[in-house]
Write an enzyme that holds these catalytic residues in place. Structure first.
Site, PDB file in Angstrom:
ATOM      1  N   GLY A   1      26.338  -3.207   5.274  1.00 40.28           N
ATOM      2  CA  GLY A   1      27.646  -3.852   5.196  1.00 40.28           C
ATOM      3  C   GLY A   1      27.822  -5.077   6.065  1.00 40.28           C
ATOM      4  O   GLY A   1      28.886  -5.259   6.655  1.00 40.28           O
ATOM      5  N   THR A   2      26.803  -5.910   6.133  1.00 40.73           N
ATOM      6  CA  THR A   2      26.979  -7.191   6.847  1.00 40.73           C
ATOM      7  C   THR A   2      26.528  -8.336   5.959  1.00 40.73           C
ATOM      8  O   THR A   2      25.547  -8.193   5.212  1.00 40.73           O
ATOM      9  CB  THR A   2      26.217  -7.214   8.195  1.00 40.73           C
TER      10      THR A   2
ATOM     11  N   ASP B   1      35.791  -1.779  15.720  1.00 41.24           N
ATOM     12  CA  ASP B   1      36.836  -0.811  15.361  1.00 41.24           C
ATOM     13  C   ASP B   1      36.657   0.580  15.953  1.00 41.24           C
ATOM     14  O   ASP B   1      37.549   1.429  15.849  1.00 41.24           O
ATOM     15  CB  ASP B   1      36.962  -0.725  13.830  1.00 41.24           C
TER      16      ASP B   1
ATOM     17  N   CYS C   1      49.682 -16.766  38.535  1.00 42.54           N
ATOM     18  CA  CYS C   1      48.812 -17.903  38.149  1.00 42.54           C
ATOM     19  C   CYS C   1      48.787 -18.152  36.643  1.00 42.54           C
ATOM     20  O   CYS C   1      48.216 -19.141  36.197  1.00 42.54           O
ATOM     21  CB  CYS C   1      47.390 -17.685  38.670  1.00 42.54           C
TER      22      CYS C   1
ATOM     23  N   ASN D   1      24.345  -2.772   0.549  1.00 43.40           N
ATOM     24  CA  ASN D   1      25.462  -3.699   0.387  1.00 43.40           C
ATOM     25  C   ASN D   1      25.732  -3.825  -1.112  1.00 43.40           C
ATOM     26  O   ASN D   1      24.787  -4.010  -1.893  1.00 43.40           O
ATOM     27  CB  ASN D   1      25.077  -5.077   0.984  1.00 43.40           C
ATOM     28  N   PRO D   2      26.995  -3.769  -1.532  1.00 45.49           N
ATOM     29  CA  PRO D   2      27.270  -3.925  -2.976  1.00 45.49           C
ATOM     30  C   PRO D   2      27.093  -5.362  -3.457  1.00 45.49           C
ATOM     31  O   PRO D   2      27.017  -5.598  -4.662  1.00 45.49           O
ATOM     32  CB  PRO D   2      28.731  -3.471  -3.108  1.00 45.49           C
TER      33      PRO D   2
ATOM     34  N   HIS E   1      29.742  -6.617  19.557  1.00 49.53           N
ATOM     35  CA  HIS E   1      30.849  -7.577  19.605  1.00 49.53           C
ATOM     36  C   HIS E   1      32.069  -7.011  20.323  1.00 49.53           C
ATOM     37  O   HIS E   1      33.188  -7.505  20.117  1.00 49.53           O
ATOM     38  CB  HIS E   1      31.203  -8.035  18.184  1.00 49.53           C
TER      39      HIS E   1
ATOM     40  N   CYS F   1      49.467 -13.050  34.104  1.00 50.50           N
ATOM     41  CA  CYS F   1      49.734 -12.861  35.529  1.00 50.50           C
ATOM     42  C   CYS F   1      50.955 -13.718  35.889  1.00 50.50           C
ATOM     43  O   CYS F   1      50.975 -14.924  35.603  1.00 50.50           O
ATOM     44  CB  CYS F   1      48.519 -13.276  36.353  1.00 50.50           C
TER      45      CYS F   1
ATOM     46  N   GLN G   1      28.172  -4.461  14.755  1.00 48.36           N
ATOM     47  CA  GLN G   1      28.958  -5.673  15.021  1.00 48.36           C
ATOM     48  C   GLN G   1      30.452  -5.348  14.995  1.00 48.36           C
ATOM     49  O   GLN G   1      31.269  -6.200  15.311  1.00 48.36           O
ATOM     50  CB  GLN G   1      28.654  -6.721  13.949  1.00 48.36           C
TER      51      GLN G   1
HETATM   52  C1  BJW Z   1      30.156  -3.639   2.020  1.00 53.32           C
HETATM   53  C2  BJW Z   1      31.193  -2.845   1.553  1.00 53.32           C
HETATM   54  C3  BJW Z   1      30.949  -1.469   1.491  1.00 53.32           C
HETATM   55  C4  BJW Z   1      31.883  -4.899   1.591  1.00 53.32           C
HETATM   56  N1  BJW Z   1      29.777  -0.962   1.853  1.00 53.32           N
HETATM   57  N2  BJW Z   1      28.994  -3.131   2.378  1.00 53.32           N
HETATM   58  C5  BJW Z   1      21.569 -19.046  15.207  1.00 53.32           C
HETATM   59  C6  BJW Z   1      21.732 -19.807  14.084  1.00 53.32           C
HETATM   60  C7  BJW Z   1      22.974 -20.353  13.768  1.00 53.32           C
HETATM   61  C8  BJW Z   1      24.087 -20.133  14.563  1.00 53.32           C
HETATM   62  C9  BJW Z   1      23.925 -19.367  15.693  1.00 53.32           C
HETATM   63  C10 BJW Z   1      22.681 -18.839  16.007  1.00 53.32           C
HETATM   64  N3  BJW Z   1      22.817 -18.139  17.142  1.00 53.32           N
HETATM   65  C11 BJW Z   1      24.113 -18.190  17.558  1.00 53.32           C
HETATM   66  C12 BJW Z   1      24.807 -18.945  16.693  1.00 53.32           C
HETATM   67  C13 BJW Z   1      26.260 -19.270  16.783  1.00 53.32           C
HETATM   68  C14 BJW Z   1      27.162 -18.166  16.291  1.00 53.32           C
HETATM   69  C15 BJW Z   1      26.863 -17.874  14.831  1.00 53.32           C
HETATM   70  O1  BJW Z   1      26.234 -16.918  14.475  1.00 53.32           O
HETATM   71  N4  BJW Z   1      27.359 -18.727  13.939  1.00 53.32           N
HETATM   72  C16 BJW Z   1      27.154 -18.558  12.506  1.00 53.32           C
HETATM   73  C17 BJW Z   1      28.479 -18.316  11.807  1.00 53.32           C
HETATM   74  C18 BJW Z   1      26.454 -19.776  11.976  1.00 53.32           C
HETATM   75  N5  BJW Z   1      27.051 -16.973  17.093  1.00 53.32           N
HETATM   76  C19 BJW Z   1      27.728 -16.807  18.233  1.00 53.32           C
HETATM   77  O2  BJW Z   1      28.478 -17.685  18.669  1.00 53.32           O
HETATM   78  C20 BJW Z   1      27.548 -15.512  18.991  1.00 53.32           C
HETATM   79  N6  BJW Z   1      27.274 -15.765  20.352  1.00 53.32           N
HETATM   80  C21 BJW Z   1      26.133 -16.305  20.782  1.00 53.32           C
HETATM   81  O3  BJW Z   1      25.232 -16.580  20.020  1.00 53.32           O
HETATM   82  O4  BJW Z   1      26.072 -16.486  22.155  1.00 53.32           O
HETATM   83  C22 BJW Z   1      24.980 -17.237  22.691  1.00 53.32           C
HETATM   84  C23 BJW Z   1      25.428 -18.657  22.742  1.00 53.32           C
HETATM   85  C24 BJW Z   1      26.528 -18.985  23.498  1.00 53.32           C
HETATM   86  C25 BJW Z   1      26.922 -20.321  23.568  1.00 53.32           C
HETATM   87  C26 BJW Z   1      26.246 -21.288  22.855  1.00 53.32           C
HETATM   88  C27 BJW Z   1      25.149 -20.932  22.077  1.00 53.32           C
HETATM   89  C28 BJW Z   1      24.741 -19.597  22.035  1.00 53.32           C
HETATM   90  C29 BJW Z   1      28.832 -14.684  18.988  1.00 53.32           C
HETATM   91  C30 BJW Z   1      29.217 -14.210  17.628  1.00 53.32           C
HETATM   92  C31 BJW Z   1      30.564 -13.459  17.703  1.00 53.32           C
HETATM   93  C32 BJW Z   1      31.085 -13.028  16.348  1.00 53.32           C
HETATM   94  N7  BJW Z   1      32.419 -12.537  16.491  1.00 53.32           N
HETATM   95  C33 BJW Z   1      33.099 -11.975  15.351  1.00 53.32           C
HETATM   96  C34 BJW Z   1      34.560 -11.624  15.758  1.00 53.32           C
HETATM   97  C35 BJW Z   1      34.581 -10.374  16.644  1.00 53.32           C
HETATM   98  C36 BJW Z   1      35.960 -10.078  17.120  1.00 53.32           C
HETATM   99  C37 BJW Z   1      36.905  -9.675  16.030  1.00 53.32           C
HETATM  100  O5  BJW Z   1      36.673  -8.689  15.324  1.00 53.32           O
HETATM  101  O6  BJW Z   1      37.910 -10.344  15.876  1.00 53.32           O
HETATM  102  O7  BJW Z   1      32.410 -10.829  14.879  1.00 53.32           O
HETATM  103  S1  BJW Z   1      33.148 -13.057  13.905  1.00 53.32           S
HETATM  104  C38 BJW Z   1      32.946 -11.790  12.723  1.00 53.32           C
HETATM  105  O8  BJW Z   1      31.662 -11.939  12.055  1.00 53.32           O
HETATM  106  C39 BJW Z   1      32.831 -10.470  13.536  1.00 53.32           C
HETATM  107  C40 BJW Z   1      31.760  -9.738  12.793  1.00 53.32           C
HETATM  108  O9  BJW Z   1      31.197  -8.738  13.645  1.00 53.32           O
HETATM  109  C41 BJW Z   1      30.817 -10.844  12.422  1.00 53.32           C
HETATM  110  C42 BJW Z   1      29.889 -10.483  11.299  1.00 53.32           C
HETATM  111  O10 BJW Z   1      30.597 -10.272  10.116  1.00 53.32           O
HETATM  112  P1  BJW Z   1      30.140  -9.081   9.146  1.00 53.32           P
HETATM  113  O11 BJW Z   1      30.277  -7.798   9.843  1.00 53.32           O
HETATM  114  O12 BJW Z   1      28.830  -9.395   8.564  1.00 53.32           O
HETATM  115  O13 BJW Z   1      31.312  -9.127   8.052  1.00 53.32           O
HETATM  116  P2  BJW Z   1      31.416 -10.019   6.718  1.00 53.32           P
HETATM  117  O14 BJW Z   1      32.834  -9.982   6.306  1.00 53.32           O
HETATM  118  O15 BJW Z   1      30.800 -11.345   6.903  1.00 53.32           O
HETATM  119  O16 BJW Z   1      30.515  -9.254   5.649  1.00 53.32           O
HETATM  120  C43 BJW Z   1      30.883  -7.957   5.164  1.00 53.32           C
HETATM  121  C44 BJW Z   1      29.794  -7.496   4.224  1.00 53.32           C
HETATM  122  O17 BJW Z   1      30.097  -6.161   3.827  1.00 53.32           O
HETATM  123  C45 BJW Z   1      29.672  -8.324   2.946  1.00 53.32           C
HETATM  124  O18 BJW Z   1      28.295  -8.646   2.736  1.00 53.32           O
HETATM  125  C46 BJW Z   1      30.151  -7.368   1.856  1.00 53.32           C
HETATM  126  O19 BJW Z   1      29.482  -7.542   0.597  1.00 53.32           O
HETATM  127  C47 BJW Z   1      29.815  -6.027   2.445  1.00 53.32           C
HETATM  128  N8  BJW Z   1      30.603  -4.896   1.955  1.00 53.32           N
HETATM  129  N9  BJW Z   1      32.251  -3.612   1.191  1.00 53.32           N
HETATM  130  C48 BJW Z   1      28.806  -1.794   2.250  1.00 53.32           C
HETATM  131  N10 BJW Z   1      31.927  -0.594   0.994  1.00 53.32           N
END
Ligand code: BJW
Length: 238
Positions: free
Chosen positions: A187-188, A103, A150, A210-211, A118, A147, A100
């Site tokens: 790490g998610t 970087d 536009c 995950n910690p 992503h 642009c 996801q």
């Molecule tokens: C460590 C550590 C160490 C710390 N070692 N671990 C089904 C159910 C409900 C909702 C939905 C669903 N399906 C779709 C949705 C809607 C939505 C969604 O999921 N919403 C939820 C929030 C409820 N999803 C979408 O909109 C997606 N698109 C989609 O579904 O399209 C189809 C569609 C279109 C139109 C209508 C309907 C459907 C797109 C999702 C895009 C997410 N984008 C982001 C930003 C990317 C750009 C950017 O970087 O700026 O992606 S948001 C952000 O969250 C980023 C990440 O990839 C993503 C996940 O976060 P992640 O990686 O889990 O990070 P954290 O911070 O949450 O967690 C970090 C973890 O690491 C923690 O647990 C720590 O403990 C741990 N940790 N140190 C190991 N050293």
């Protein structure tokens, strides 16, 4: 618990690593939902990482991406990224990375064929479908390039909430998840779909690294409480 998981790694001929922001935390990249600094500290990801937020305030959102790009250019892959890449080099075709993260650190560590679900923060693209007139103008005052004819804006080539994931990468990740014997979920928080759904859809064993507790812990075969850079070398190195 680590020894049984090491044995699962040895036994599995098809492995998927599904990584999130915690994968890069020990490289110095802040995670999304733990971040205490910058815009993430004041906005929820769901409020900021959207097309609506960009259209409402392109300079603010663009500036946030520029600062993250600069930060990511300065960091290096960590021992977890390198352990995955080294395993892939020792065992070609046996491990698929679906990330996801935007970087590029898996790629810089040497992982082949990374499925970047992503997108990639280093790239940008047109906000609206490009017209014949669309040419990139200069970046002025920290605002995104537009642009001159536009007004179409350049935007980061990442996937925001409400947007489709890149179809080929998602299909490849779904296929890899369906076929794998072992998935390491690293790490998610497991709150963002469809990425989190990959861990719920596989028939293979699933292990969370995950910690902290994650939303996926209830659905998996084992949880290893520790960090990516500490655990992955122990699991993947011979
Ligand atoms: C460590 C550590 C160490 C710390 N070692 N671990 C089904 C159910 C409900 C909702 C939905 C669903 N399906 C779709 C949705 C809607 C939505 C969604 O999921 N919403 C939820 C929030 C409820 N999803 C979408 O909109 C997606 N698109 C989609 O579904 O399209 C189809 C569609 C279109 C139109 C209508 C309907 C459907 C797109 C999702 C895009 C997410 N984008 C982001 C930003 C990317 C750009 C950017 O970087 O700026 O992606 S948001 C952000 O969250 C980023 C990440 O990839 C993503 C996940 O976060 P992640 O990686 O889990 O990070 P954290 O911070 O949450 O967690 C970090 C973890 O690491 C923690 O647990 C720590 O403990 C741990 N940790 N140190 C190991 N050293």
């Amino acid at each position: 618990m680590i020894e049984p998981v090491r044995q699962w790694v040895r036994d599995a001929s098809r492995i998927v690593v599904l990584s999130g922001a915690g994968m890069s935390a020990e490289s110095g990249v802040p995670t999304f939902r733990d971040a205490q600094t910058g815009l993430w500290a004041n906005f929820r990801p769901e409020e900021l990482a959207t097309e609506q937020a960009f259209r409402a305030n392109p300079a603010m959102v663009w500036d946030w991406y520029v600062s993250r790009r600069r930060m990511i250019e300065r960091v290096q892959p960590n021992a977890g990224h390198f352990a995955i890449a080294a395993f892939q080099q020792r065992h070609p075709g046996r491990l698929t990375v679906a990330t996801q993260n935007v970087d590029g650190l898996h790629q810089r560590a040497g992982s082949p064929g990374v499925l970047a679900l992503h997108g990639n923060i280093a790239d940008d693209r047109w906000l609206d479908p490009p017209r014949a007139c669309c040419r990139q103008g200069p970046v002025l005052d920290g605002s995104p390039s537009r642009c001159a004819t536009c007004g179409n804006l350049r935007r980061p080539a990442v996937v925001w909430f409400g947007e489709m994931l890149p179809a080929a990468e998602l299909a490849a990740a779904e296929e890899a998840a369906a076929r794998c014997e072992l998935m390491l979920v690293v790490g998610t928080s497991g709150v963002v779909y469809p990425a989190a759904g990959l861990a719920r859809s596989t028939r293979g064993r699933v292990v969370v690294l995950n910690p902290q507790p994650s939303e996926l812990d209830d659905a998996v075969d084992a949880v290893l409480a520790g960090t990516a850079a500490a655990l992955l070398p122990q699991l993947l190195e011979e």
